[in-house]
Scaffold this motif. Structure first.
Motif, mmCIF file in Angstrom:
data_model
loop_
_atom_site.group_PDB
_atom_site.id
_atom_site.type_symbol
_atom_site.label_atom_id
_atom_site.label_comp_id
_atom_site.label_asym_id
_atom_site.label_seq_id
_atom_site.Cartn_x
_atom_site.Cartn_y
_atom_site.Cartn_z
ATOM 1 N N HIS A 137 -0.271 9.140 -8.599
ATOM 2 C CA HIS A 137 0.320 10.262 -9.358
ATOM 3 C C HIS A 137 0.531 9.870 -10.816
ATOM 4 C CE1 HIS A 137 1.205 13.631 -6.744
ATOM 5 N NE2 HIS A 137 1.733 12.863 -5.807
ATOM 6 N N GLY A 169 -11.077 7.305 -1.386
ATOM 7 C CA GLY A 169 -10.861 8.078 -0.167
ATOM 8 C C GLY A 169 -9.574 8.875 -0.256
ATOM 9 N N VAL A 170 -8.542 8.253 -0.816
ATOM 10 C CA VAL A 170 -7.250 8.931 -0.967
ATOM 11 C C VAL A 170 -7.323 9.981 -2.075
ATOM 12 C CG1 VAL A 170 -4.826 8.574 -1.622
ATOM 13 C CG2 VAL A 170 -5.926 6.996 -0.017
ATOM 14 N N PHE A 175 -8.976 13.123 -1.174
ATOM 15 C CA PHE A 175 -8.280 13.874 -0.129
ATOM 16 C C PHE A 175 -7.266 14.860 -0.713
ATOM 17 C CE2 PHE A 175 -5.017 14.519 3.111
ATOM 18 C CZ PHE A 175 -5.787 14.785 4.236
ATOM 19 N N TYR A 176 -6.645 14.495 -1.821
ATOM 20 C CA TYR A 176 -5.523 15.271 -2.353
ATOM 21 C C TYR A 176 -5.927 16.145 -3.538
ATOM 22 C CZ TYR A 176 -2.559 12.307 0.537
ATOM 23 O OH TYR A 176 -1.979 11.658 1.595
ATOM 24 N N ASP A 177 -5.505 17.409 -3.498
ATOM 25 C CA ASP A 177 -5.849 18.348 -4.561
ATOM 26 C C ASP A 177 -5.260 17.985 -5.918
ATOM 27 O OD1 ASP A 177 -7.290 19.793 -2.808
ATOM 28 O OD2 ASP A 177 -6.098 21.623 -2.920
ATOM 29 N N LEU A 178 -4.123 17.298 -5.918
ATOM 30 C CA LEU A 178 -3.482 17.008 -7.206
ATOM 31 C C LEU A 178 -4.048 15.746 -7.864
ATOM 32 C CD1 LEU A 178 0.258 17.867 -6.390
ATOM 33 C CD2 LEU A 178 -1.415 19.267 -7.610
ATOM 34 N N LEU A 179 -4.937 15.054 -7.154
ATOM 35 C CA LEU A 179 -5.569 13.858 -7.715
ATOM 36 C C LEU A 179 -7.057 14.130 -7.847
ATOM 37 C CD1 LEU A 179 -3.848 11.236 -5.373
ATOM 38 C CD2 LEU A 179 -3.142 11.843 -7.690
ATOM 39 N N LEU A 226 0.974 3.333 -3.062
ATOM 40 C CA LEU A 226 -0.269 3.839 -3.644
ATOM 41 C C LEU A 226 -0.183 5.282 -4.140
ATOM 42 C CD1 LEU A 226 -3.251 3.228 -4.297
ATOM 43 C CD2 LEU A 226 -3.842 4.119 -2.031
ATOM 44 N N LEU A 227 0.359 6.181 -3.300
ATOM 45 C CA LEU A 227 0.375 7.595 -3.688
ATOM 46 C C LEU A 227 1.156 7.809 -4.983
ATOM 47 C CD1 LEU A 227 -0.500 10.459 -2.990
ATOM 48 C CD2 LEU A 227 1.446 10.637 -1.438
ATOM 49 N N ARG A 253 0.804 -1.213 0.000
ATOM 50 C CA ARG A 253 0.000 0.000 0.000
ATOM 51 C C ARG A 253 0.843 1.271 0.000
ATOM 52 N NH1 ARG A 253 -5.881 1.182 2.336
ATOM 53 N NH2 ARG A 253 -5.841 3.416 1.881
#
Ligand SMILES: Cc1cc2nc3c(=O)[nH]c(=O)nc-3n(C[C@H](O)[C@H](O)[C@H](O)COP(=O)(O)O)c2cc1C
Ligand code: SF4
Ligand code: FES
Lengths: 407, 155
Positions: free
Chosen positions: B31, B61-62, B65-69, B26-27, B23
């Motif tokens: 990207h 969920g992830v 949460f993130y502005d770039l995704l 994942l980030l 996991r």
């Protein structure tokens, strides 16, 4: 008077390992290997180096806490999330001397006997990500990661790009982010030095913090302490922007005055200043009567201010500071992770009220409401975001009550 | 569906290029997926579940949460305009106005899908305000004329 220690290679050295070594680079790492991990931690503690990410925690003590954990797996994390509005000094530092940052990290890994270094760089810093990664690869190819880890093993470097969330600069949120989860902070304790990334003892350091370390190794703790004040050692980087003629990053020894910095940057550009925002969105407004404040942790605290990450935004006379506060309010409402109610609802309500005040509406009732929101958020939020989301607003309310606000 | 199969294949490639399937990858995987498809499409999340064992709901969920995704498609190039304190002092509202005029509503890809724009928080370029990002690279100082040119080229 502006002292170039951290920025001495700015614009001078293309980031190639060969040039870096020729200009004295990697000497600190060599010294560290001679001294051994425990002595390195002791030296860094003696130097008085404090973290530059905002909380000013003693770096040597943090390292030693990780080094001496019985759990054998340790990590080092570079916090290069730099998303505090008005802050760009880590960007400038990586641009000017990426190897210096990497060398400091390698020393950190050795001193804490860590097996892995994570570079967490904000997703918006693509050029800086490339620079750091190229440096890491050159260092690995040159054999400089060899033998730094536990029992003489090699250290590995991994990269993570942030997703564009300010909260991920908070250390526990940063761990969650690396682990592949939403960047939601966890309550402390346990502290990262005991249970950090993947629940292993972890050192998290700011970019500027680690960049200070190579010189401490080569020149010693006394040299380092000879700059700065009794309680704030060394030099500090300031990002200054807004109504100034020369917005840039400046390096000054702790103990300089805010007015010195403002003069260097050409503050006001001929016009007097209304105020500056010192310490970023989580900082405070400082008015001309306090421009002689000493830039040190203790000097700022004595005036109820904070250096934070060293961001300074200048506002010329006639700037509507409630409109500035509205922008800060919107920032926090957007960046709150939403996990705790006082912060999630509080930052939203704060923004709505600031929006009214910025438009010239709102009176005593709104101001009183801002103060009680501030109290609740400060007392009941689990992380630094909620706890400081109203600091600037409160400083503005106080100044207004004391009649220090024009218009 | 051919498109779906090609998305799945590309996601498998991205995952295979990482040092592991745990996991903690994942980030970075997200990207790369975002870079390839301008969003994280549903089939990509499904493939991530199959390959990495991260449930689709967790991936979203992830992503949210993130502005770039994003889970909604963006333009192939995204123009991000900083509206934070310093950039506001230096005229970011004019950049936003120019974007609204020439690129259309915030967040919506142009007719040819080549560009979309969005406001954002401080980009760490305040010394070069007003700042923007085009395709993830700094563009500072940015001017209304540049924003309009980008619009003329893409709409
Ligand atoms: C909301 C929030 C955002 C933060 N953002 C950053 C950041 O971008 N960079 C950073 O170095 N520290 C940031 N910090 C502080 C970190 O939690 C941590 O204290 C720091 O990285 C420790 O490094 P240092 O001891 O070298 O300062 C942030 C803290 C909070 C509460
Ligand atoms: S204080 Fe705010 S940002 Fe911090 S954990 Fe709570 S909701 Fe999230
Ligand atoms: S305020 Fe726009 S880049 Fe910092």
């Amino acid at each position: 008077m502006s002292e170039q220690v951290l920025l001495r290679r700015r614009g001078k050295v293309a980031p190639h390992l060969k040039d870096y070594i020729e200009s004295g680079g990697l000497e600190g790492l060599r010294r560290a290997r001679e001294m051994g991990p425990e002595a390195v931690c002791r030296l860094v503690t003696e130097s008085g180096l404090n973290g530059r990410g905002g909380a000013a925690f003693p770096t040597g003590r943090k390292w030693d806490a990780v080094r001496s954990q019985p759990e054998p797996t340790h990590y080092v994390v570079l916090n290069s999330d730099e998303s505090e509005p008005g802050t760009f000094k880590d960007r400038a530092l990586i641009d000017s001397d990426p190897f210096l940052v990497m060398e400091g990290l390698l020393i950190a890994a050795y001193a804490t006997q860590s097996e892995r270094i994570f570079l967490y760089v904000r997703g918006e810093y693509a050029p800086q990500t490339r620079l750091l990664w190229d440096c890491a690869e050159e260092l690995a190819a040159g054999g400089h990661l060899k033998g730094l880890g536990p029992n003489g093993s090699d250290v590995a470097v991994e990269l993570r790009r942030g997703g564009g969330a300010y909260i991920c600069g908070e250390e526990t949120a940063l761990f969650r982010s690396i682990e592949g989860y939403r960047g939601e902070p966890m309550s402390k304790p346990p502290f990262p030095t005991v249970q950090g990334l993947f629940r292993k003892p972890t050192v998290v350091n700011n970019v500027e913090t680690v960049a200070n370390v190579p010189d401490i190794l080569t020149r010693g703790a006394d040299w380092y302490k000879s700059r700065g004040t009794a309680r704030s050692s060394g030099t500090k980087l300031y990002s200054i922007s807004g109504h100034v003629a020369r917005p840039d990053v400046y390096e000054l020894p702790f103990g300089a005055k805010l007015s010195d910095l403002l003069e260097l940057a050409g503050a006001g550009n001929g016009k007097p200043l209304e105020a500056v925002l010192l310490g970023g969105a989580a900082g405070t407004f400082v008015f001309p009567r306090d421009f002689d404040v000493e830039l040190s942790y203790e000097g700022a605290a004595a005036r109820g201010a904070t250096l934070g990450s060293g961001a300074v935004i200048a506002f010329a006379e006639g700037t509507n500071l409630w409109q500035v506060a509205e922008r800060l309010g919107r920032f926090f409402a957007h960046e709150s992770c939403g996990q705790c109610v006082p912060c999630r609802v509080g930052t939203q309500r704060q923004y709505e009220i600031l929006h009214e005040l910025a438009g010239g509406a709102g009176g005593a009732r709104e101001r009183a409401l801002l103060r009680s929101l501030s109290q609740v958020m400060t007392d009941a939020s689990i992380c630094g975001l909620g706890q400081t989301a109203s600091t600037a607003v409160r400083s503005l309310l106080d100044a207004e009550a004391q009649g220090a606000l024009a218009g | 569906m051919e498109l779906e199969a090609s998305i799945r294949a590309r996601v498998r490639e991205i995952i295979a290029s990482r040092p592991g399937k745990d996991r903690a990858q994942l980030l970075e995987v997200l990207h790369e997926v975002q870079g390839a498809f301008q969003s994280v499409p549903r089939v990509a999340a499904e493939e991530i579940e199959r390959e990495m064992g991260v449930p689709v709901t967790d991936t979203y969920g992830v992503v949210t949460f993130y502005d770039l995704l994003t889970d909604k498609p963006t333009g192939r190039t995204v123009l991000r305009i900083c509206e934070d304190v310093t950039c506001h002092l230096h005229g970011s509202s004019e950049l936003v106005a120019a974007a609204e005029r020439s690129l259309g509503p915030e967040g919506e890809p142009s007719a040819d899908g080549s560009i979309s724009w969005t406001r954002c928080a401080c980009l760490g370029l305040c010394d070069q305000a007003p700042a923007a990002h085009l395709g993830g690279e700094p563009l500072a100082p940015c001017t209304p004329a540049f924003v309009e040119k980008a619009g003329a080229r893409h709409v």
